[in-house]
Design an enzyme around this catalytic site. Structure first.
Site, mmCIF file in Angstrom:
data_model
loop_
_atom_site.group_PDB
_atom_site.id
_atom_site.type_symbol
_atom_site.label_atom_id
_atom_site.label_comp_id
_atom_site.label_asym_id
_atom_site.label_seq_id
_atom_site.Cartn_x
_atom_site.Cartn_y
_atom_site.Cartn_z
ATOM 1 N N ASN A 7 41.618 38.555 35.900
ATOM 2 C CA ASN A 7 42.077 37.813 37.074
ATOM 3 C C ASN A 7 40.900 36.953 37.533
ATOM 4 O OD1 ASN A 7 43.013 36.889 39.507
ATOM 5 N ND2 ASN A 7 43.630 38.886 40.291
ATOM 6 N N ARG A 90 46.081 36.669 34.740
ATOM 7 C CA ARG A 90 46.891 36.282 35.878
ATOM 8 C C ARG A 90 46.716 34.776 36.042
ATOM 9 N NH1 ARG A 90 45.724 37.093 42.172
ATOM 10 N NH2 ARG A 90 47.754 36.428 42.921
ATOM 11 N N HIS A 179 52.608 35.656 44.664
ATOM 12 C CA HIS A 179 52.590 37.137 44.641
ATOM 13 C C HIS A 179 53.724 37.710 43.784
ATOM 14 C CE1 HIS A 179 50.544 37.277 48.886
ATOM 15 N NE2 HIS A 179 49.645 37.331 47.923
ATOM 16 N N ARG A 240 45.465 32.326 57.367
ATOM 17 C CA ARG A 240 46.424 31.220 57.198
ATOM 18 C C ARG A 240 47.473 31.271 58.306
ATOM 19 N NH1 ARG A 240 47.514 32.898 51.277
ATOM 20 N NH2 ARG A 240 45.661 32.159 50.185
ATOM 21 N N GLU A 383 49.219 45.035 40.083
ATOM 22 C CA GLU A 383 49.440 43.806 39.316
ATOM 23 C C GLU A 383 48.804 43.895 37.933
ATOM 24 O OE1 GLU A 383 47.960 42.149 42.901
ATOM 25 O OE2 GLU A 383 49.288 40.407 42.728
#
Ligand code: ADP
Length: 422
Positions: A7, A90, A179, A240, A383
């Site tokens: 990743n 990823r 995601h 955010r 993940e």
């Protein structure tokens, strides 16, 4: 077969070396602060940790150090890098093109490059990781697992914005969602826990970490998600802003903000940090709220309120909801937030059991009351395991199937290869 999961971000690379199909982690680690003087690799193997500090200019140098470490005499877990059977990456953005994970070839590389336009912070380092492996491990199969792929089943009615249609045609302006690897993983785990097949579940999955997104999963497939064209849309996050009246940005532009400062404002200075003025971490905010800090409490209240609205909206989108799932650093650990988000959802069949919720920290658990029509689960996301699994499924070559007639028939399993996994 050993599968390396990568990743790669702009300043860090996380890695996991798996023994498949057992999904046993042989070693894992992270390279941090790439591009700085103080780059550092932390490597975990055999319950031991090895760290090294050295300047790493770029992702390629970081990847080289990871491969060297994995095969090193002292702290390595393999004799040589040729033991790595396949590498899974990823990749954040696969546009509309990739509906599942795929074996990487030059066409895939060209597409990852093309979509860098849509994910300028993520796709370039993802690509650098892929290319570094190509150079060091030429001939080894690599797989791309896209964050957007799970969301390619979202129907047009949910992915189009109320903007002129030609912006979609000309620039690809639409909801993509992110995601996806996590939402897919936890939705499938929830189905498995309920004793169902992976396409036999309707769920609202809440991935709440530094970035947060909520997804409506119908018959095991994503049909809507809160993040949009970029990861900025949806619920407010650590830094955010989430959903916003776009006219606020025009108004601020009139007040003198330029595009660059608006990007920083919305991505880095908003959300929990912006509202509270003190922290983007819910642990700090909970402490401060308890001590009477009203802005910290407001940040938590807004966060929970907006997630609750998405859960309600997605219950309306799905005909019937079997489960709500919490995952990500906040979803897996923040007991009080889960409680607050689910308070008042009784009329849509969601009831959380206080004691079960309190006991569910960083582990799989069912936290609904006996009377709750909808199951509520905490499911730690994984993940990397999902990427390892996709990589293994796409790259393993043959399975020996003993034929009843001649006992030596070899049936290729490569029907799977080059086809996306869903
Ligand atoms: P990322 O999105 O970067 O993978 P994570 O999923 O690890 O991030 O989530 C990080 C956030 O999770 C932290 O900012 C913090 O708010 C929250 N978090 C992590 N651990 C805990 C904990 N033990 N209790 C409450 N919240 C936590």
């Amino acid at each position: 077969m050993k599968v390396l999961v990568i990743n790669a971000g702009s300043s860090s690379i996380k890695y996991y070396l798996y023994q498949m199909p057992q999904a046993e982690i042989l070693a894992r680690g992270v390279v941090e602060r790439i591009g700085e003087e103080t780059s550092k690799l932390s490597h975990l193997y055999d319950n031991k940790t090895y760290t090294i500090q050295t300047r790493l200019e770029n992702v390629e140098k970081g990847m080289e150090l990871i491969l060297e470490t994995l095969a090193s005499k002292d702290v390595g877990v393999i004799q040589g890098i040729s033991e790595i059977g396949a590498v899974g990456h990823r990749v954040v953005h696969g546009g509309e093109e990739f509906t599942g994970s795929v074996i990487i070839d030059e066409k895939v590389i060209a597409s990852v490059k093309k979509f860098a336009d849509l994910a300028p912070l993520h796709n370039p380092p993802n690509l650098a990781g892929i290319q570094a492996v190509q150079r060091k491990l030429s001939g080894t199969k690599q797989v791309a697992c896209f964050d957007t792929a799970f969301h390619t089943t979202i129907p047009k009615v949910a992915y189009m914005y109320g903007l002129p249609y030609e912006l979609y045609e000309k620039y690809g302006v639409r909801r993509y969602g992110f995601h996806g690897i996590s939402h897919r993983y936890v939705a499938r785990r929830a189905a498995a826990i309920m004793g169902r097949g992976k396409y036999d579940i309707n769920a609202v999955t809440c991935h709440l970490g530094n970035g947060c997104s909520v997804t409506a999963v119908k018959h095991g497939r994503s049909v809507d998600t809160s993040m949009g064209f970029t990861p900025l849309e949806g619920v407010p996050m650590g830094t955010r802003c989430g959903d916003l009246d776009p006219a606020i940005l025009f108004y601020l532009a009139d007040k003198g903000y330029d595009v660059k400062s608006l990007k920083i404002l919305c991505n880095k200075k908003s959300g929990l940090l912006g509202i509270s003025g003190v922290s983007n971490d819910v642990r700090n905010l909970e402490e401060l709220a308890k001590k009477g800090n009203t802005r910290a409490k407001l940040a938590i209240d807004i966060f929970c309120y907006r997630i609750k609205k998405y859960i309600g909206a997605y219950c309306a989108v799905l005909d019937k909801v079997d489960a709500v799932v919490f995952t990500g650093g906040i979803g897996e650990n923040a007991v009080f937030l889960r409680q607050q988000i689910c308070t008042g959802l009784t009329q849509i069949g969601i009831q959380v059991d206080r004691a079960a919720n309190q006991a569910a920290i960083a582990k799989e658990a069912e936290i609904n009351t006996k009377d709750s029509r909808v199951k509520v689960f905490v499911i730690p996301t994984n993940e990397q395991a999902a990427i390892a699994n996709d990589t293994y499924e796409l790259t393993r070559e043959k399975q020996v199937v003993m034929s009843k007639q001649n006992h030596k028939h070899i049936a290729p399993l490569s029907k799977l290869a080059n086809k996306p996994t869903h």
